[in-house]
Each structure stands twice: as structure tokens, then as C-alpha cells.
Design an enzyme around this catalytic site. Structure first.
Site, PDB file in Angstrom:
ATOM      1  CD  GLU A  12      -5.861   2.650  -4.353  1.00 22.38           C
ATOM      2  OE1 GLU A  12      -4.951   2.177  -5.509  1.00 22.38           O
ATOM      3  OE2 GLU A  12      -5.326   3.088  -3.448  1.00 22.38           O
ATOM      4  CB  SER A  45      -4.557   0.631  -0.744  1.00 22.95           C
ATOM      5  OG  SER A  45      -3.482   1.261  -0.278  1.00 22.95           O
ATOM      6  NE  ARG A  86      -3.350   5.577  -4.384  1.00 21.29           N
ATOM      7  CZ  ARG A  86      -2.468   6.133  -3.902  1.00 21.29           C
ATOM      8  NH1 ARG A  86      -2.224   7.385  -4.116  1.00 21.29           N
ATOM      9  NH2 ARG A  86      -1.439   5.508  -3.049  1.00 21.29           N
TER      10      ARG A  86
HETATM   11  N1  EPU Z   1      -2.455   1.944  10.036  1.00 23.82           N
HETATM   12  C1  EPU Z   1      -3.029   1.314  11.158  1.00 23.82           C
HETATM   13  N2  EPU Z   1      -3.412  -0.213  10.775  1.00 23.82           N
HETATM   14  C2  EPU Z   1      -3.027  -0.733   9.708  1.00 23.82           C
HETATM   15  C3  EPU Z   1      -2.623   0.151   8.635  1.00 23.82           C
HETATM   16  C4  EPU Z   1      -2.164   1.279   8.828  1.00 23.82           C
HETATM   17  O1  EPU Z   1      -3.113   1.625  12.003  1.00 23.82           O
HETATM   18  O2  EPU Z   1      -3.138  -1.992   9.329  1.00 23.82           O
HETATM   19  C5  EPU Z   1      -2.069   3.283  10.312  1.00 23.82           C
HETATM   20  C6  EPU Z   1      -0.795   3.670  10.740  1.00 23.82           C
HETATM   21  O3  EPU Z   1      -1.020   4.473  11.972  1.00 23.82           O
HETATM   22  C7  EPU Z   1       0.110   4.148   9.724  1.00 23.82           C
HETATM   23  C8  EPU Z   1      -0.964   4.858   8.917  1.00 23.82           C
HETATM   24  O4  EPU Z   1      -2.082   4.035   8.944  1.00 23.82           O
HETATM   25  O5  EPU Z   1       1.038   4.918  10.239  1.00 23.82           O
HETATM   26  C9  EPU Z   1      -0.404   4.967   7.388  1.00 23.82           C
HETATM   27  O6  EPU Z   1      -0.170   3.689   7.136  1.00 23.82           O
HETATM   28  P1  EPU Z   1       0.804   3.472   5.686  1.00 23.82           P
HETATM   29  O7  EPU Z   1       2.007   4.235   5.769  1.00 23.82           O
HETATM   30  O8  EPU Z   1       0.996   1.932   5.407  1.00 23.82           O
HETATM   31  O9  EPU Z   1       0.146   4.008   4.656  1.00 23.82           O
HETATM   32  P2  EPU Z   1      -1.451   4.166   4.188  1.00 23.82           P
HETATM   33  O10 EPU Z   1      -2.160   5.237   4.350  1.00 23.82           O
HETATM   34  O11 EPU Z   1      -2.106   2.843   4.570  1.00 23.82           O
HETATM   35  C10 EPU Z   1      -1.051   4.858   1.623  1.00 23.82           C
HETATM   36  C11 EPU Z   1      -1.090   4.481   0.240  1.00 23.82           C
HETATM   37  C12 EPU Z   1      -0.204   3.331  -0.235  1.00 23.82           C
HETATM   38  C13 EPU Z   1       1.143   3.979  -0.079  1.00 23.82           C
HETATM   39  C14 EPU Z   1       1.321   4.261   1.349  1.00 23.82           C
HETATM   40  C15 EPU Z   1       2.678   4.879   1.936  1.00 23.82           C
HETATM   41  C16 EPU Z   1      -3.548   4.835  -0.114  1.00 23.82           C
HETATM   42  C17 EPU Z   1      -4.881   4.131  -0.239  1.00 23.82           C
HETATM   43  N3  EPU Z   1      -2.531   3.865  -0.068  1.00 23.82           N
HETATM   44  O12 EPU Z   1      -1.385   3.728   2.294  1.00 23.82           O
HETATM   45  O13 EPU Z   1      -0.608   3.028  -1.589  1.00 23.82           O
HETATM   46  O14 EPU Z   1       2.072   3.118  -0.439  1.00 23.82           O
HETATM   47  O15 EPU Z   1       0.289   5.114   1.687  1.00 23.82           O
HETATM   48  O16 EPU Z   1       2.664   6.282   1.117  1.00 23.82           O
HETATM   49  O17 EPU Z   1      -3.496   6.062  -0.079  1.00 23.82           O
HETATM   50  C18 EPU Z   1      -1.878   1.794  -3.039  1.00 23.82           C
HETATM   51  O18 EPU Z   1      -2.401   2.732  -3.302  1.00 23.82           O
HETATM   52  O19 EPU Z   1      -2.082   0.648  -3.514  1.00 23.82           O
HETATM   53  C19 EPU Z   1      -0.864   1.638  -2.023  1.00 23.82           C
HETATM   54  C20 EPU Z   1      -0.224   0.777  -1.500  1.00 23.82           C
END
Ligand code: EPU
Length: 338
Positions: free
Chosen positions: A334, A238, A164
Site C-alpha cells: 500500500e 498498513s 485505497r
Molecule cells: N489480524 C490478525 N493479526 C494481526 C493483525 C490483524 O490476526 O497482526 C486480524 C484480526 O482478526 C483483526 C483483523 O485482522 O480483527 C483486522 O485487523 P484490524 O482491525 O487491525 O484492521 P486491518 O484490516 O489490519 C484495516 C486498514 C487500516 C484501518 C483498519 C481499521 C488496510 C490495508 N488497513 O487494517 O488502515 O485502520 O482496517 O479499519 O485496509 C492504513 O491503511 O494504513 C490503515 C492503518
């Protein structure tokens, strides 16, 4: 150029913040940029470039000139045995560009379906999702230096992409307007379905031989099920980054919180799921007035209608403080705060 005064920005930011710009105009061509920045008043008016408005939180009215980047046009500029080189104007809508690529069988960008925002904002923060980042398909970009009024080409290395991150958020902040981005897309798809949820989704869709179109559909399903649609509930995806920590700190956290969600990021560090940290602090589904933490994804702050930017910001500070107190981990925002 004609500037509009006290221009409402509500429809131009996905958080739906009810802010206004002291002056507003659109740049529809390179000539517009030359004309705008050739006028010394533009700098005095603290010009700010706005793309799709999907990564910004207005906490107050903008007491300056907002220039909406509206440089359009998509063209295939060349191809070789393995790749197509596709150039897009910075003002194109990102998802429409992705769909254009899929319709033409240009592969590599399908995992980045449905990300809100414009093409020009993509490299700024090296957008990423489901195992792919923009840097994986990036070839080069062109940007207009607002002081010198010249166009410069930036190679992959010049952009200094990180998680990012890019040079445009750091060393060269506010110096350039990205005008076009060229992507290197594949003639033979190498699908990236390593992200568990994609494989599961494809299975549920009954797809046995996935292609770029079905992977795109799977990503669209996953995103729609987890992330609020900004047209319904204001948000900027995010709100925080997933923090990257060293091995020793990871060890300490793992001992105290065996359930912690983390991924190996490199040989020396780990990435923590910030959504998990926030959820553990009890924020998921929290709402105060119209400001809240999304019920299905704790990393996403939401505006249920008339939340003020300051309220969202204050909530983000409370979230940040509580994660720091419970885990000793400092989250980084972010979203750009104005
Ligand atoms: N999780 C929780 N609780 C929550 C949310 C997530 O426990 O409320 C845990 C779960 O274990 C889940 C893991 O976190 O498996 C990862 O969650 P998720 O797959 O939703 O991805 P993220 O790490 O929260 C990142 C990016 C997103 C992108 C997704 C999918 C960042 C800051 N965010 O989110 O990007 O869509 O991965 O690849 O890196 C953005 O940047 O605006 C964005 C939406």
C-alpha cells in the site's frame, strides 16, 4: 523560488527514513505552484509532491526536487438543509481537520480520526478506517495540472475511488497536484459504530449516548492501542493492502485454513485480513536490526530507529514471499516506494 539543496527528509516522512532531497521547496500558495511549474527546470528536476509523508518509504536519496504541499485554509463554503460543504487546503494536517469538523459539529468524518498525513493525500488513496472511507464524505476537489498549469475540478465520479485507490494513483499519476478538497458533512450525525471494536470501546468509556466527539475519542483509543505512534516508532500504517479474492479461492482457503479471517466484500469476492496471514507466517514482532514487524499489528512494518529503506523493503519482500508460499495469496504494497 528559492530551492534548498541536499535537504534532509527525515522529519518529513513518518517512517523516519534518513533520506535527503537533491532540491527542496515548499508551495505555500497557488502563485508558488504557478511559479514553480512555469519554470521548465522544475520538470527536468523530476518534481515530486510531498504531503504528510505518511505513506511513503524512501529507499534512497531523492535525486530530484521535492515540493512540500503547504496549501492551507479551512472554510465552510455553503450549507443546505442537511449538509455543510467544508473546503480544506491540501496541506492541512488530516487529524487537525477532523478535530476542526468535530468541534464545529460537522458529522461524518469522526471514524477517520488520527489517520496520519495531510488532507490532500486523503483522496489519493481513499483513506479509510473503522467502516468509513473518505469517498463517503467526499464532495469534490481541485487540482493543478503541472503541464498545462490549469486548475481542474474533480467530482466524486472523476476520482474513481476504490479500496485505497483513485485515479490519481493510476491513470493520472504524477500529473496533478491536489490543491483543495471539499467534504460534504452532515448536520445530523449518522454514527457508524458497526465496527465491533468501536462499540466495545464506547461501552468501556461508559458512553451510553454516543456523539461524533465520543466516537472520535473511541477511534483514537483503539488506534493508539494497536498502531505504533510514528513520533515514537517510525511506520507508515498498513504496509500492505488487504487482498481481495474470488469466491472459489476463498472456498479453497477456508477449507485448508478454517480460522482464516475474511469479510464479504461484494457479491462475488472476499477481503482477507492481511495482518492475520502475516501473523500466521510467524512475522508478528519480528525484528532484524532496526527493521521489524509491529508486535500488535502484523500489517505494520516499523523502523525502530536507524533502519534503512532498503532493509524495510527487503523485509516486506520476505513477508510477501512467505504469504505467497503458505497461502498462495499475493500481497500488494500500500505504501509508495521511492
Ligand atoms: N489480524 C490478525 N493479526 C494481526 C493483525 C490483524 O490476526 O497482526 C486480524 C484480526 O482478526 C483483526 C483483523 O485482522 O480483527 C483486522 O485487523 P484490524 O482491525 O487491525 O484492521 P486491518 O484490516 O489490519 C484495516 C486498514 C487500516 C484501518 C483498519 C481499521 C488496510 C490495508 N488497513 O487494517 O488502515 O485502520 O482496517 O479499519 O485496509 C492504513 O491503511 O494504513 C490503515 C492503518
Amino acid at each position: 523560488m528559492l530551492l534548498q539543496e541536499n535537504y534532509p527528509l527525515r522529519k518529513l516522512n513518518t517512517f523516519g527514513m534518513n533520506a535527503s532531497a537533491r532540491w527542496f521547496t515548499e508551495a505555500n500558495s497557488m502563485e508558488d505552484l504557478h511559479e514553480l511549474f512555469g519554470d521548465s527546470r522544475t520538470e527536468q528536476r523530476h518534481a515530486m509532491i510531498l504531503g504528510g509523508g505518511s505513506n511513503i518509504l524512501f529507499t534512497k536519496n531523492y535525486d530530484g526536487l521535492v515540493i512540500k504541499n503547504n496549501l492551507l485554509g479551512i472554510e465552510k463554503i455553503r450549507e443546505d438543509d442537511q449538509h455543510y460543504y467544508i473546503k480544506s487546503g491540501a496541506g492541512e494536517v488530516w487529524h487537525a481537520f477532523v478535530l476542526h469538523c468535530i468541534a464545529n459539529n460537522y458529522a461524518g468524518i469522526e471514524n477517520l480520526s488520527l489517520i496520519p498525513g495531510s488532507v490532500g493525500a486523503g483522496p489519493m488513496q481513499n483513506i479509510g478506517a473503522y467502516g468509513v472511507e473518505l469517498k463517503d464524505v467526499f464532495h469534490e476537489l481541485e487540482a493543478f495540472h503541472t503541464g498545462e498549469k490549469t486548475i481542474r475540478k474533480f467530482s466524486h465520479a472523476d476520482c474513481r475511488f476504490g479500496y485505497r485507490e483513485s485515479v490519481f494513483k493510476r491513470e493520472l499519476k504524477d500529473q496533478y497536484v491536489i490543491t483543495s478538497v471539499t467534504f460534504r458533512l452532515s448536520k445530523t450525525p449518522k454514527l457508524n459504530t458497526s465496527y465491533g471494536a468501536i462499540e466495545k470501546e464506547l461501552e468501556q468509556m461508559g458512553v451510553t449516548e454516543p456523539g461524533i466527539a465520543s466516537v472520535s475519542r473511541a477511534v483514537i483509543h483503539i488506534r493508539s492501542s494497536k498502531l505504533p505512534d510514528p513520533a515514537q516508532i517510525g511506520n507508515a500504517g498498513s504496509f500492505f493492502k488487504n487482498p481481495v479474492i474470488g469466491a472459489a479461492e476463498h472456498e479453497r482457503l477456508k477449507k485448508e485454513f478454517p480460522e482464516i479471517v475474511s469479510y464479504k466484500n461484494s457479491d462475488t469476492d472476499f477481503k482477507l485480513a492481511a495482518g492475520w496471514l502475516i501473523e500466521q507466517c510467524g512475522w508478528k514482532g519480528f525484528r532484524q536490526g532496526d527493521a521489524g514487524v509491529h508486535k500488535d499489528q502484523a500489517l505494520v512494518l516499523v523502523n525502530y530507529g536507524n533502519a534503512k529503506g532498503e532493509e524495510i523493503y527487503a523485509l516486506s519482500q520476505r513477508v510477501l514471499d512467505s504469504v505467497k508460499a503458505k497461502f498462495g495469496v499475493l500481497l500488494e504494497r500500500e505504501v509508495n516506494i521511492v
